[in-house]
Structure formats: C-alpha cells, structure tokens
Design an enzyme around this catalytic site. Structure first.
Site, short mmCIF file in Angstrom:
data_model
loop_
_atom_site.label_atom_id
_atom_site.label_comp_id
_atom_site.label_asym_id
_atom_site.label_seq_id
_atom_site.Cartn_x
_atom_site.Cartn_y
_atom_site.Cartn_z
CG ASN A 34 -66.70 9.04 7.00
OD1 ASN A 34 -67.76 8.74 6.46
ND2 ASN A 34 -65.77 8.16 7.28
CB ALA A 57 -62.81 6.07 3.07
CD GLU A 58 -66.80 4.24 6.61
OE1 GLU A 58 -66.41 5.34 6.15
OE2 GLU A 58 -67.98 3.86 6.57
CG ASN A 59 -61.98 1.87 3.05
OD1 ASN A 59 -62.30 3.06 3.15
ND2 ASN A 59 -61.61 1.35 1.90
CB SER A 99 -60.11 4.18 10.47
OG SER A 99 -61.19 4.75 9.76
#
Lengths: 229, 217, 229, 217
Positions: A34, A57-59, A99
């Site tokens: 990440n 990506a955390e989204n 996530s």
C-alpha cells in the site's frame, strides 16, 4: 515502470526521487503493497512491471495500475488520493471492510507512508498538527497498526526543522515501531536499542545527517552509501 | 419488487436532524443526484457519517457548502478546506475516526454486534475516553457500533428486487452502509429487470434496500 | 404454493399440516423469512407464489424456491438441511457472514423454528437433550436472538410429555421471549404476564389444551378456533 | 501468478496436529479431492473448524470416519452420527459454537479484530466461562478470534492470480475462511486465465490464496 526515468543520473535526482528509488528497493517480487498519497505514491514508478507486485489502495482495488492515457479514465477507478488509475490483469475490487480486513489482518506485506515526525522509539506522527492542520488520519492508523512492514518515506527536515526527533511532539499515529525511515539523506532503522543509521544518501556524510537530526542516532562502523539509479 | 422514485421524493423523506450514512470515497461512489435534491430541499442539521467530506462542489462537499450539516463522523477531511474552516469556527462538530475502525463500526451496527475490538488507535488521541478490554493479554479499544436513520448509497446496477452491484473503487463504504441504515436509499446508475443480475453477482441483497432512485434522464 | 394441497378439507389434516398452515398466516407479503429444517420448512407450501415473500436459508441464499424437478438439481443449491432447492427470480447468493449479519442485525422479519420446550417466560429450548441428543445449535441461537419475530412451530406434546412447561429443563436457546407458539392444538402468545391462549386448534376445546400443557396458561374470555384450510 | 498443484502435494503440506478451517455446509462447498488426499495420506490429530461435520462418506465426514480428527469446533453435528459417537466415547473433543458467532470469530481472526461482541448465547450454556462486557447498558459475550494453520476451501472458479468466485450456497464459510488461514489452499472447480474474472466478480482476492489444486481430471 518508466525506463527513461530509471536511467537518469543520480546527480539530477530530486530529494523525492532519491527517496522513492530507495524505498522501491525494499519491495520484493510478489508483495502486496500500500502506497500512501503524495511522495509514497511515486515509489510505484521504480518497480518493474514484471515484478508481480500488487499495489493496494485503501479505497478498494488490489492491483492498481498506472495513470490511464487521457480520455481513458474511469470515474469509478481512482487511488486513495482521488487520482485516476488503471487496474492490472488479475486485479480485484473490494469494499472498505475487506480493504481494512486485509490491512488490519496482517495480509499487507508493506505500507509506505509519509511522516511529520518519527522519534527515537520509532513512533510515527503523520495525521495532524494541532491548531494548524487537521486532515484526519484516514487509513494511516490502521496501516501502521496492521501492515507487516511500515516504511516512512519523507524528506529529512521540514524547512530546517528536524523531523527525526527525540520524542514526537505531534499526536502519534500508532505506538507501533515503524520498520524503516527513508529520507534523501539517510536510511534509518528503528530498533529496540534506538535509531540505527544503515545508509547515507548520495554524497551525504554521517556528520551532515547527525547535524540535521535532533534524535540520537546510533552509528556503528562504516555506513555505506545508498546504491540507487 | 419496488418502484423507483424521483430524487426530490427521496430527499423529502429525510428530515432535518437526521443521521445519514453516505457512501463514497473522495466523491467516488456517492449518490450525487440525491445530494443535489437534498441541497435543493434545504435539509438542515444533518449528522453525516462517511469516509470523508469529498471536496467543495462534489458529493458530500455540496452539503457542507450549503450549510446542511451540523455534525460529521469521518476519517479524513484533508481535501475539503471548507469543512476544516467550519470545524474551526464551530459550525460543524467533527469526529475523526480511523478509516478501518469507521467501516467496522458501521458494519457492527448493521450486523448486530455490540462493538468492535481493535488495536488501531491505542496510544493515540483516538483512545481518549474510550473503554478498553484485554483479550488473551492484548489490549483493544472497544469501539461502538454506528447506525444511521438513513443510508444514502450509490450503486452501478440495481434490479427491481433491489439487488445491487458496484463497480471498482465505487464499492468503498456502500455495501457496508446498506446494512446499517434504518432506511436505505440507493442511487443506481442503471436499473435492470429482475433476473438480469445473477444471484452470485449480487453484492447487496435487495431485502436490505428500501428505496431506489430512477435513472438519470 | 400448491393449490391442490391448499384446498384439502381440514378434517384430513395431519397435526403438522395444521401447524404449517396456521404459521403461514403469520407471514405477510414482502417479508423476509427463515424457515428451520423439518416441520417449519413445510410452511413454504402454504404461501402463495405471488406474495413477494423471500425465504432465506442460513447457508446462503435469499430467495429460496421449491424443490427442483428430478434431473434439474444443482449440487451447489441446497437448503440448510442439505436438500436440493431452486432460486426464485431476484435471488441473491450470500456468504455465512452476510447471512448471519442479516439475521443478527435485525433484518430478518421472521424465523420459524422447531422446539423441544417453551416455558412460561416464553424461553425456547431446541438444541440439545443432555446425554441423549447433541446435534448442536447451528443457527438457532442467532435466529432467536436476532429475528424481528420468532415463531415456534411444534407438536403440542412429545409422546404424552408436555412441551409447554413452567420452566425449561433443557438448555435454553436464548433468553429472549419468543413471539408466538403454534401447535396443532393451540396458538399461544408469550407476554410479559405469561402465556396467553389466543386460538384453539380445529375442534379442540380449551380444557383439552390445558390438560396437555403443564405451564400455566392465561385464558381471557372466548378463545376463537383457528381459521385454516 | 501461482501454479496449480496436485491434491496429494497439497495434502503433504498439512502436518499431523494442524488446525484446519474447512469450508462447506453439510458437504456443499467443501474441497472433496483435497480431503480424499488427506485421508489417503493418513493425517492424524487434526483440529478442524467448520460449520458442521457433514455426513459419513461426504466432505468432513470422511476425515471423521478415517480417524484423522482429535478436535472439532462446529455449530452442528446432527447429520453425522459417527462424530456424535466419537464425541461420547471421548475420541473427538467437540466444541459447539453458534453458527453466526463461529463465522464472526473466524472473520475476526482474519481481519485482525480482538474478538466479537455478541448477544447470541447470553443466558445459555454458550456463556459458561466466557468474559462478558457491557456496552451502552447491554451485555455481550466476548467471543475470541479463531485462526487456522490452514484454510481448506472450495471455489467455483479461480484464475492464475488466485482470485476466486463462488456459486450459490457453496459460498457459505469459504470466503471468510480465506481470510483466516495462515496458509490458504483452494480447490477450484475450474481454473481460468488471468483477466477472465472481472475485478468486480472477485469474492476472494488472489493475494489471500497460497496454493490451488489442479482441476479434476
């Protein structure tokens, strides 16, 4: 990813490029990584496409790819900073619960984050300056608490103020000791004994590093120079 | 089977002072037409729960600009200087929650769990005032469930049974919020006949959805 | 679902059919309902196909349909008892976390479960007979704790032993008071005051019900007969 | 990218005494060929965590019959008289866990939460010996996370990045167990080239999968 950039001589490198190139060396084939927004996101530029590295990506996409050519953006495919990206073959869409399940559950091999301060304990502060800047922690607290390795990628000083300090004066992101600090001047490994200097930046002396660092730094024998570019 | 309704009719369901969960991440996967209708109706004193406040002119940012918001529970407001200003001036009360904690708190509210035990935030200001618990020698924060009077979510496809599919990074908080709103209103980009979405493709079962918006004209 | 069965005269009804038909009356159009295995699963036979009722099985489909014609079974589509089923149009596959999220989270309008004992507090015991039968609770504890309405569908007595008792002697399934008890002899509503007799079975007298029940039953005025068939 | 391996090579990875999470519900969605190979290899003293013990001759029932099991953590064993007998004789220690609690405990193990706060089981034998906690005036059991040395799961499709799709009621515990095994082995019915499974169709991201079995001959 960009052969043209990868072959530029190191003399021409900006501090950020030095940092991004050095962090890229920490990433091994097949890892799930990440990258935070800003400087950390530049690291992807120095990872070969065929390394089998997956960026998360955390989204919500595992298998983030480069920025799309103009006119080929998808409004539903962005990175955590809101910028348009692509998805590599084998990518997977996930929701925020999955996530952060992956992040908090120890499935993420590495996170690369920016920093405001790191201290002698190896603790990171990177989400607010009281009274000045309150962006919020976003995913940073979960990332630092959960990733297998936490790498802080930041310029060594902020307008002359040291960022590697005896004790963080800003609110912490987590109590966990980060794995590595990479700046344009030094690679420093926080350990149980303290901050150990493991590499010098290109053309940088140990004295210069110590002068620009307010934290106590452990120097043990000859310190090699970063090998980048 | 449920009929699609117009955005203004959906906005009329949401009273002043409501707690609304709103899907989206920096404005991606947010029900924009519904938000436009809420702004047009002039709803006031909302508490919104969302990942972020987007940016001025986009998604939740429009509610902030229009003065609809009294309180926000969010993980990040860094791209919206307006809400930062309104927080400093005292117009909007902002509670910052780590992103992974926020989504689990919303999930806990939706799936009937009493709270979330997480190490995230231990030793930081996030711990202040919170109950902690030790399990097998490790200390965790007890983070409370979050539920909304409404969940306002965006989806890629809906069928007329209310089943939903999402696309790429437009998933984000939407599928979790669908569990946790007392009334769930979805804005799909497209509505298809029942049977067109395969059972295995459904991410949110239609039984969770109360209302859906008509497609954009 | 089966018009032929629905029109049989009540004189020919078995105890289980009486129970299933009476429970079916509790199900309103558009509800989401979980039917336990065994007797409760018979309830689906008395719900019109066009009522818009969705049946959920805890193993993972919302929109369970009837048993498929021979030769059209799918090995991946079974009910919670392992029997082959179909999926209605608009069905959704869910995993066990989502399934119990829906159950525990209060999204399930009604569950119909079998019972070994129900007591004057309205508490149900239905998952083990110590030393004799230990099938396990499966999803029953979550269903009783989480569903909006809990209906116990069971024959009134077990080989002469009352099943509606002053206090459960078997281990409880939950402390929560169930919403309604339906047997072939009676419909009983557990309330704060105790067990209230609300209907008599076809041709059954109040005296007969009281004689076959060891719990105290509240009888308030005239008790109507079930209207089924 | 990962190569598919033969069931006997996968079975050889699993040592005696391992804690294995096994997907399936009454034998539906269980990795049958992997279990056959484990029986053939003669693995011993397993602790298995699963919804149920299936029935003799099917899925987990084969491990029970073959004497591979020392301990079971399950919600239901009603359709397998053999495990009931072995429980009574003391050959297999059985821990019964409510189904919704079981799946959340496995999820908590996989997503890094310290436990599960649930009202399920309060006032029943399930409560015995457990920590409880009061949150906003309501009492909950603190149920501990479960992790496995291995997760042995079944899927409908895999691609060579390890991404998985499941079918209908063969989902059940599989997607959750994929989060919680230290080593995750999947038995897919079909393996397709990378890119054939759309990102939005993926239920388990390939980064969670360690090994996958070759397709049946």
């Amino acid at each position: 990813m960009n052969a043209d950039v990868m072959e530029r001589p190191k003399a021409a490198m900006s501090p950020k490029e030095i940092i991004a190139r050095r962090v890229a060396q920490e990433i091994k084939p097949g890892m799930l990584v990440n990258l935070g927004i800003g400087l950390p996101s530049m690291v992807a530029n120095y990872i070969p496409n065929d390394a089998g590295v997956f960026f998360q990506a955390e989204n919500g996409v595992i298998g983030l790819g480069a920025r799309p050519p103009e006119g080929m953006e998808d409004p539903h495919l962005t990175d955590a900073g809101g910028g348009f990206v692509t998805a590599v073959p084998g990518a997977a869409s996930i929701d925020s619960a999955m996530s952060f399940g992956i992040i908090r559950g120890g499935h993420l091999d590495m996170t690369v984050l920016g920093g405001l301060q790191v201290d002698e304990r190896g603790c990171l502060a990177n989400w607010m300056v009281p009274g000045k800047m309150v962006p919020g922690m976003g995913g940073a607290m979960d990332l630092v608490a959960g990733a297998k390795r936490v790498i802080v990628a930041m310029v060594h000083s902020a307008k002359g103020d040291p960022k590697i300090v005896p004790h963080c004066t800003l609110p912490l992101t987590a109590l966990r000791r980060v794995s590595l600090i990479v700046t344009e001047l030094a690679v420093i490994e926080p350990t149980h004994e303290g901050l150990v200097l493991v590499e010098r930046g290109p053309g940088v002396s140990v004295e210069q590093i110590l002068a620009e660092t307010s934290a106590q730094i452990i120097v043990d024998g000859e310190v090699p120079e970063m090998r980048i570019g | 089977m449920r009929k699609a309704i117009h955005p203004e009719d959906a906005a009329a369901l949401i009273p002043d002072g409501a707690v609304v969960l709103i899907g989206g991440f920096m404005g991606v996967g947010t029900p924009e037409r519904l938000i436009d209708a809420m702004v047009a109706r002039g709803v006031r004193n909302l508490t919104f729960v969302a990942n972020d406040a987007a940016m001025p002119g986009k998604g939740i940012g429009k509610l902030v600009t229009a003065g609809c918001v009294a309180r926000a529970i969010v993980s990040h407001i860094g791209l919206n200087p307006e809400i930062q200003q309104k927080m400093i001036s005292g117009e909007i009360a902002v509670e910052l929650v780590p992103q992974g904690t926020l989504v689990e708190r919303i999930r806990a509210g939706g799936v009937g769990l009493g709270g979330v035990l997480t190490a995230t935030g231990i030793g930081t200001p996030v711990e202040d005032g919170k109950q902690t618990i030790e399990v097998d020698g490790k200390r965790y924060l007890v983070e409370k469930p979050i539920k909304g009077d409404f969940a306002l979510i965006a989806a890629q496809h809906a069928d007329y049974a209310g089943n939903l599919e999402y696309s790429l990074t437009a998933h984000n908080f939407n599928p979790i919020m669908a569990l946790s709103g007392h009334i769930v209103i979805v804005e799909p980009e497209m509505i298809v006949p029942i049977g067109v979405i395969s059972p295995d493709a459904v991410k949110t079962p239609g039984v969770l959805v109360d209302h859906m918006l008509t497609r954009a004209a």
